[in-house]
Design a protein around this motif. Structure first.
Motif, mmCIF file in Angstrom:
data_model
loop_
_atom_site.group_PDB
_atom_site.id
_atom_site.type_symbol
_atom_site.label_atom_id
_atom_site.label_comp_id
_atom_site.label_asym_id
_atom_site.label_seq_id
_atom_site.Cartn_x
_atom_site.Cartn_y
_atom_site.Cartn_z
ATOM 1 N N ARG A 68 8.729 -13.406 36.788
ATOM 2 C CA ARG A 68 8.458 -14.643 35.925
ATOM 3 C C ARG A 68 9.232 -15.704 36.504
ATOM 4 N NH1 ARG A 68 6.057 -13.793 31.180
ATOM 5 N NH2 ARG A 68 7.179 -15.510 30.348
ATOM 6 N N GLU A 69 8.130 -16.819 36.739
ATOM 7 C CA GLU A 69 8.897 -17.980 36.804
ATOM 8 C C GLU A 69 9.830 -18.536 35.758
ATOM 9 O OE1 GLU A 69 6.279 -21.924 36.764
ATOM 10 O OE2 GLU A 69 4.812 -20.298 36.377
ATOM 11 N N ASN A 70 10.956 -19.272 35.918
ATOM 12 C CA ASN A 70 11.648 -20.038 34.732
ATOM 13 C C ASN A 70 11.872 -21.651 35.096
ATOM 14 O OD1 ASN A 70 13.014 -19.894 32.460
ATOM 15 N ND2 ASN A 70 14.726 -19.366 33.230
ATOM 16 N N PHE A 71 11.928 -22.183 34.085
ATOM 17 C CA PHE A 71 11.986 -23.735 34.092
ATOM 18 C C PHE A 71 12.426 -24.155 32.766
ATOM 19 C CE2 PHE A 71 7.602 -23.163 33.729
ATOM 20 C CZ PHE A 71 7.339 -23.957 32.783
ATOM 21 N N MET A 72 13.102 -25.221 32.611
ATOM 22 C CA MET A 72 13.540 -25.742 31.195
ATOM 23 C C MET A 72 12.401 -26.394 30.696
ATOM 24 S SD MET A 72 16.507 -24.477 30.949
ATOM 25 C CE MET A 72 17.064 -25.012 29.557
ATOM 26 N N LEU A 73 12.088 -26.068 29.516
ATOM 27 C CA LEU A 73 11.141 -26.917 28.618
ATOM 28 C C LEU A 73 11.703 -28.086 28.137
ATOM 29 C CD1 LEU A 73 9.438 -23.729 26.842
ATOM 30 C CD2 LEU A 73 8.356 -25.092 28.420
ATOM 31 N N THR A 74 13.010 -28.050 27.649
ATOM 32 C CA THR A 74 13.608 -28.903 27.218
ATOM 33 C C THR A 74 15.233 -28.609 27.435
ATOM 34 O OG1 THR A 74 14.277 -27.656 24.907
ATOM 35 C CG2 THR A 74 12.204 -29.183 25.113
ATOM 36 N N PRO A 75 16.099 -29.459 27.190
ATOM 37 C CA PRO A 75 17.514 -29.389 27.679
ATOM 38 C C PRO A 75 18.258 -28.058 27.548
ATOM 39 C CG PRO A 75 17.297 -31.546 26.872
ATOM 40 C CD PRO A 75 16.096 -31.054 26.487
ATOM 41 N N PHE B 22 16.116 -25.137 26.186
ATOM 42 C CA PHE B 22 15.211 -24.149 25.961
ATOM 43 C C PHE B 22 14.428 -23.794 27.396
ATOM 44 C CE2 PHE B 22 16.139 -24.920 21.825
ATOM 45 C CZ PHE B 22 16.082 -23.924 20.956
ATOM 46 N N SER B 23 14.351 -22.675 27.711
ATOM 47 C CA SER B 23 13.913 -22.186 29.054
ATOM 48 C C SER B 23 12.403 -21.730 28.772
ATOM 49 C CB SER B 23 14.805 -21.194 29.618
ATOM 50 O OG SER B 23 14.833 -20.103 29.154
ATOM 51 N N TYR B 24 11.647 -21.703 29.734
ATOM 52 C CA TYR B 24 10.346 -21.108 29.558
ATOM 53 C C TYR B 24 10.556 -19.481 29.492
ATOM 54 C CZ TYR B 24 5.863 -19.394 31.162
ATOM 55 O OH TYR B 24 4.634 -18.686 31.712
ATOM 56 N N GLU B 25 11.349 -19.151 30.160
ATOM 57 C CA GLU B 25 11.661 -17.724 30.117
ATOM 58 C C GLU B 25 11.983 -17.184 28.843
ATOM 59 O OE1 GLU B 25 12.332 -13.633 30.619
ATOM 60 O OE2 GLU B 25 11.227 -15.153 31.870
ATOM 61 N N GLU B 26 13.159 -17.954 28.098
ATOM 62 C CA GLU B 26 13.385 -17.576 26.627
ATOM 63 C C GLU B 26 12.136 -17.611 25.778
ATOM 64 O OE1 GLU B 26 16.812 -19.467 23.791
ATOM 65 O OE2 GLU B 26 16.293 -20.619 25.490
ATOM 66 N N MET B 27 11.279 -18.443 25.808
ATOM 67 C CA MET B 27 10.105 -18.929 25.009
ATOM 68 C C MET B 27 9.029 -17.907 25.197
ATOM 69 S SD MET B 27 11.509 -20.752 22.657
ATOM 70 C CE MET B 27 9.920 -21.026 21.718
ATOM 71 N N GLN C 92 -0.869 -24.125 25.290
ATOM 72 C CA GLN C 92 -0.036 -23.303 24.606
ATOM 73 C C GLN C 92 1.517 -23.695 25.263
ATOM 74 O OE1 GLN C 92 -1.556 -19.677 25.925
ATOM 75 N NE2 GLN C 92 -2.643 -19.433 24.121
ATOM 76 N N LEU C 93 1.590 -24.036 26.335
ATOM 77 C CA LEU C 93 2.826 -24.462 26.951
ATOM 78 C C LEU C 93 3.135 -25.881 26.311
ATOM 79 C CD1 LEU C 93 4.902 -23.860 29.395
ATOM 80 C CD2 LEU C 93 3.587 -25.143 30.991
ATOM 81 N N LEU C 94 2.002 -26.618 26.281
ATOM 82 C CA LEU C 94 2.501 -28.066 25.410
ATOM 83 C C LEU C 94 3.236 -27.957 24.217
ATOM 84 C CD1 LEU C 94 2.336 -31.167 25.794
ATOM 85 C CD2 LEU C 94 -0.086 -30.970 24.700
ATOM 86 N N ALA C 95 2.554 -26.889 23.508
ATOM 87 C CA ALA C 95 2.749 -26.650 22.188
ATOM 88 C C ALA C 95 4.322 -26.048 22.246
ATOM 89 C CB ALA C 95 1.874 -25.653 21.494
ATOM 90 N N LEU C 96 4.483 -25.242 23.158
ATOM 91 C CA LEU C 96 6.101 -24.620 23.295
ATOM 92 C C LEU C 96 7.070 -25.800 23.495
ATOM 93 C CD1 LEU C 96 5.589 -21.311 25.233
ATOM 94 C CD2 LEU C 96 6.390 -21.483 23.081
ATOM 95 N N PHE C 97 6.727 -26.687 24.309
ATOM 96 C CA PHE C 97 7.465 -27.871 24.498
ATOM 97 C C PHE C 97 7.776 -28.487 23.125
ATOM 98 C CE2 PHE C 97 7.578 -32.492 25.254
ATOM 99 C CZ PHE C 97 9.012 -32.604 25.744
ATOM 100 N N ASN C 98 6.482 -28.938 22.398
ATOM 101 C CA ASN C 98 6.873 -29.649 21.140
ATOM 102 C C ASN C 98 7.806 -28.775 20.076
ATOM 103 O OD1 ASN C 98 5.635 -31.734 19.329
ATOM 104 N ND2 ASN C 98 4.831 -29.934 18.276
ATOM 105 N N LEU C 99 7.386 -27.547 20.115
ATOM 106 C CA LEU C 99 8.379 -26.603 19.233
ATOM 107 C C LEU C 99 9.812 -26.625 19.492
ATOM 108 C CD1 LEU C 99 8.257 -24.360 16.949
ATOM 109 C CD2 LEU C 99 7.906 -22.621 18.946
ATOM 110 N N CYS C 100 9.777 -26.582 20.727
ATOM 111 C CA CYS C 100 11.542 -26.506 21.195
ATOM 112 C C CYS C 100 11.917 -28.097 21.048
ATOM 113 C CB CYS C 100 11.528 -26.452 22.665
ATOM 114 S SG CYS C 100 11.166 -24.470 23.060
#
Length: 147
Positions: free
Chosen positions: A3-10, A12-17, A36-44
């Motif tokens: 799986r790719e991984n990057f930070m959604l916010t400072p 929270f990582s994509y992998e974690e979420m 859904q990715l935009l919603a995850l960013f908003n949630l974090c």
């Protein structure tokens, strides 16, 4: 499955979420689409970052779930995990869980906030934050039994 991984916010990582042991065990691709990715960013950003700012590191049990994963783990059909708008937060203790609950209730514009537990004694906080904040219901339940 790599799986790719990057930070959604400072913090929270994509992998974690998007991580799901159930998905990994069953070979399910639990990849969110762009909305859904935009919603995850908003949630974090709206929920996760304020929590981590006040309480330090927190552990997310579950973030995004594709339909197969949601069904496999016994999630409800209309779960906000499906849209990337919900996270389940691990509770190191009941006391800390109540502190999380009260902080969220008083400081976060949320849709649903549940202090959940099941018959096996597991406890967690489920919280959803909708992309369209005007639709957040502010429904808070302190003792929600998961069946």
């Amino acid at each position: 499955m790599k799986r790719e991984n990057f930070m959604l916010t400072p913090h929270f990582s994509y992998e974690e979420m998007t991580r799901s042991e159930w998905a990994e065990r069953h070979g399910i691709d639990n990849t969110p689409d762009e909305l859904q990715l935009l919603a995850l960013f908003n949630l974090c950003q709206k929920l996760g970052e304020p929590l981590r700012e006040v309480f330090g590191p927190i552990r997310v049990n579950s973030g995004f779930r594709c339909p197969e994963v949601n069904e496999g783990v016994g999630g409800v059909g209309a779960s906000k995990h499906l849209t990337g708008e919900a996270m389940d937060i691990h509770l190191p203790s009941i006391e800390v869980g109540r502190e999380y609950f009260e902080f969220i209730r008083k400081n976060i514009d949320f849709d649903q906030l549940l202090f959940e537990y099941n018959r096996f004694g597991a406890r967690w906080i489920h919280c959803s934050v909708l992309l369209d904040a005007t639709k957040n219901r502010h429904q808070a339940i302190l003792n929600y039994v998961q069946r």
